[in-house]
Design an enzyme around this catalytic site. Structure first.
Site, PDB file in Angstrom:
ATOM      1  N   HIS A   1     -38.021 -27.453   3.375  1.00 17.91           N
ATOM      2  CA  HIS A   1     -39.473 -27.395   3.295  1.00 17.91           C
ATOM      3  C   HIS A   1     -40.072 -28.521   2.455  1.00 17.91           C
ATOM      4  CE1 HIS A   1     -43.444 -25.629   3.245  1.00 17.91           C
ATOM      5  NE2 HIS A   1     -43.453 -25.662   1.923  1.00 17.91           N
TER       6      HIS A   1
ATOM      7  N   ASP B   1     -36.677 -25.672   7.636  1.00 14.16           N
ATOM      8  CA  ASP B   1     -37.708 -25.152   6.742  1.00 14.16           C
ATOM      9  C   ASP B   1     -37.628 -23.632   6.737  1.00 14.16           C
ATOM     10  OD1 ASP B   1     -39.993 -24.465   5.353  1.00 14.16           O
ATOM     11  OD2 ASP B   1     -41.369 -25.612   6.613  1.00 14.16           O
TER      12      ASP B   1
ATOM     13  N   SER C   1     -47.160 -27.769   3.123  1.00 17.84           N
ATOM     14  CA  SER C   1     -47.149 -26.311   2.984  1.00 17.84           C
ATOM     15  C   SER C   1     -48.530 -25.719   3.267  1.00 17.84           C
ATOM     16  CB  SER C   1     -46.627 -25.931   1.595  1.00 17.84           C
ATOM     17  OG  SER C   1     -46.236 -24.581   1.572  1.00 17.84           O
TER      18      SER C   1
END
Length: 423
Positions: free
Chosen positions: A362, A328, A233
């Site tokens: 994600h 994602d 991230s």
């Protein structure tokens, strides 16, 4: 509980977090239909649970490695389905498992399908440890660094890895401890909000990570071949900057991040080196669950006015592993990974490899943890959808966990890299 029915966890009811177990029930009636349940409590005290319906074979046996779930939290043959399908009753709740000293305890039970809420026919408890025997856990409060260092048992030397698990406040030990179980010396660091660190930050300093790398490299059991960096991230763009600007970074795993410096300006030795790519709320939509889809919530990173946020990864001397999930919903990570690949190739670079996982979301984490479709996002200040189809996501996590280890061993352990080159 029925004295005739047994629920067994093989080869042992105690194992490491990333090890699969065989869930086996015997003593049932021929073709009996039962409900299998699992429940676990995370570090915040939140209860997660899952269930699936199974039909016993002619001998009264249910084997999750062989038999398909007929319904419930998942369907089909999923040996670890009761683990990755664990879910809290409250929407937008992520399983929080951070303290490596506390095992992930999962309680399995088998019930008559007509009375799934009634007494169990049999039960068993799976204790999934985050720390292997002999792995040393050392809290770090040295200079500016706040974190935890994990050192495998033995004399070493061990390949050293800096774990940037989260950009959010606080500290997570899970991935770092599990990598240490695999023979890596791992330092996981908090960026803010841990111990005596400030609760909020308005800019980030590359000097902090340089100090962390120096701490790792000077350890007497660290392998003298440079360090690895693993991220996910927002910490993905931090990892790119670390690999680009700091020496002795030999291998960087970038998981579902951005190719530009996002949200906060980045400084090094007192000067700003990257501006911040900011959010554009016009690209944000709302999902059916009420969580935000922020996949397209950034300004155009290639626009001339945002050129100062783009990280010049072509300057990096080490290797990259770009990992992108096709579903994602937090970043357009596939786009960013493809653009980085194209950019490096155009400049004659081949110091990278890319892995793309279809139908995955994600949060690609160590395997066999509960899949999370959405949860509260500290920076956005609202629940955010992470994306992914649960089965495909769980499969991707198993593959990626092995891929990460292979990547770091190849590029941080001289003998391993030489052997692979010969092959």
């Amino acid at each position: 509980m029925s004295s005739l029915v047994r629920l067994r966890l093989l080869p042992s009811a105690k194992c490491l977090y990333t090890q699969p177990v065989q869930v086996l029930v015997d003593g049932l009636r021929s073709s009996q239909v039962v409900t299998m349940k699992a429940r676990a409590t995370d570090d915040k005290g939140v209860l997660f649970h899952a269930s699936a319906v199974y039909r016993a074979d002619s001998g009264g046996v249910v084997d999750l490695r062989r038999d398909p779930s007929l319904g419930g939290s998942y369907t089909g043959v999923e040996p670890m389905g009761l683990l990755w399908s664990l879910r809290a009753d409250t929407l937008h709740t992520k399983f929080y498992k951070s303290d490596s000293r506390k095992p992930h305890v999962v309680r399995f039970s088998v019930h008559e399908v007509e009375a799934a809420a009634g007494p169990a026919l049999a039960e068993a408890t799976n204790e999934r440890r985050l720390l292997a025997d002999g792995v040393a856990r050392q809290p770090i409060k040295e200079g500016n660094i706040r974190g935890v260092l994990f050192v495998p048992p033995g004399e070493g030397p061990f390949p050293a890895v800096l774990d940037l698990y989260t950009f959010g406040g606080g500290l997570s030990e899970r991935r770092a401890s599990l990598l240490a179980n695999c023979g890596f010396m791992v330092l996981t660091v908090a960026l803010y909000g841990h111990d005596d660190q400030p609760k909020k930050v308005t800019k980030l300093h590359l000097d902090y990570f340089e100090e962390a790398i120096q701490l790792l490299r000077k350890h007497p059991k660290a392998m003298d071949s440079g360090v690895g960096v693993i991220s996910i991230s927002k910490s993905g763009d931090l990892a790119l900057s670390i690999a680009t600007y700091l020496p002795n970074v030999k291998a960087t795993a970038w998981i579902n991040g951005c190719c530009s410096n996002v949200a906060l300006p980045l400084y090094y030795r007192g000067s700003q080196i990257r501006s911040a790519l900011m959010y554009d709320t016009r690209g944000i939509t709302v999902t059916e669950s009420g969580a935000l889809n922020i996949k397209h919530g950034l300004h155009d990173h290639l626009a001339p006015e945002n050129e100062g946020s783009l990280i010049p990864i072509e300057r990096a001397a080490g290797r990259f592993l770009f990992v992108a999930a096709e579903d994602d919903l937090n970043w357009d990570s596939c786009l960013f990974a493809n653009q980085m690949e194209e950019r490096l190739r155009r400049l004659g670079k081949d110091n990278f490899e890319k892995v793309v996982y279809p139908q995955s979301g994600h949060y690609l984490e160590p395997p066999f943890g509960p899949y999370c479709p959405s949860s509260f996002h500290g920076v956005v200040g609202a629940p955010v959808a992470w994306g992914g189809e649960p089965k495909a996501h769980a499969t991707a996590e198993v593959h990626l966990w092995n891929k990460i280890q292979e990547f770091f061993r190849t590029h941080l352990v001289p003998e391993a890299g030489a052997a692979k080159a010969r092959l």
